[in-house]
Design an enzyme around this catalytic site. Sequence first.
Site, short mmCIF file in Angstrom:
data_model
loop_
_atom_site.label_atom_id
_atom_site.label_comp_id
_atom_site.label_asym_id
_atom_site.label_seq_id
_atom_site.Cartn_x
_atom_site.Cartn_y
_atom_site.Cartn_z
CG ASP A 61 -1.81 1.16 1.38
OD1 ASP A 61 -2.07 1.83 0.36
OD2 ASP A 61 -2.25 1.44 2.51
CE LYS A 63 -3.41 5.14 1.06
NZ LYS A 63 -2.59 4.31 2.00
CG ASP A 66 5.94 11.34 -9.27
OD1 ASP A 66 6.07 12.23 -10.15
OD2 ASP A 66 6.71 11.23 -8.31
CB ILE A 67 5.07 12.59 -14.07
CG1 ILE A 67 6.46 11.96 -13.84
CG2 ILE A 67 5.05 14.03 -13.54
CD1 ILE A 67 7.56 12.64 -14.64
CB THR A 70 7.83 8.94 -11.96
OG1 THR A 70 8.68 9.96 -12.49
CG2 THR A 70 8.33 8.53 -10.59
CB THR A 124 -11.66 5.70 5.15
OG1 THR A 124 -10.38 5.33 5.66
CG2 THR A 124 -12.09 4.71 4.07
CD GLN A 195 -9.81 4.44 8.78
OE1 GLN A 195 -10.27 5.08 7.85
NE2 GLN A 195 -8.77 3.66 8.66
#
Length: 237
Positions: A61, A63, A66-67, A70, A124, A195
């Site tokens: 995980d 996440k 970026d461009i 990349t 979340t 959360q």
Amino acid sequence: MQENRPVIALDFPEFSDVKDFLEKFDPSEKLYIKLGMELFYTAGPQVVYYVKSLGHSVFLDLKLHDIPNTVESSMRVLARLGVDMVNVHAAGGVEMMVAAKRGLEAGTPTGRQRPKLIAVTQLTSTSEEIMQNDQKIMTSLEESVINYAQKTAQAGLDGVVCSAHEVEKIKAATSKEFICLTPGIRPEGASKGDQKRVMTPKEARTIGSDYIVVGRPITQAKDPVSAYHAIKEEWNQ
């Protein structure tokens, strides 16, 4: 599709914490483990190799956002780690998500299945007020999530990370096969932590989630193994 194992979020600061936690479980029990940024930045690929060596599945995980170039090259590297699932931010756009999938496909060793690729819609921890005030997205939170899900499907990804509250509408806007992985899952009576949008495992199953992610209710329990089995049982009812 539905994964019958809750995904355990191992949000630990040190590699040794991962070893200590996994040693509590019977070696024959194969888990689905989520490894996040803090742990990966601390321990690097070795933590992935260790968890995989025990026969567990891994959702890495990170996440990525970026461009496109990349993200594509980064996904090519992550695919070689043997992980089972990775993710990006849908806010990076369709071009970036297409590049991410292309990188995963290029990096997956011959004979292995490409890791599942999903996108984060809205975290979340994000409320509608936060989204509108900080991100200046002046739609409802639900509309933003569904829009991101549709863009993710358009890019050819496998699914999204989303609150269980949005699962039904996301599947209606994409397809029944489109994966909805839902964090923010808490057993009845557990603290919500940071959360904002939470559900119980049973509620998430009823509403159609394919994967659920559970962290502190398992990792911080007095008896993590029993806590895991209780949540797994509720998830599979």
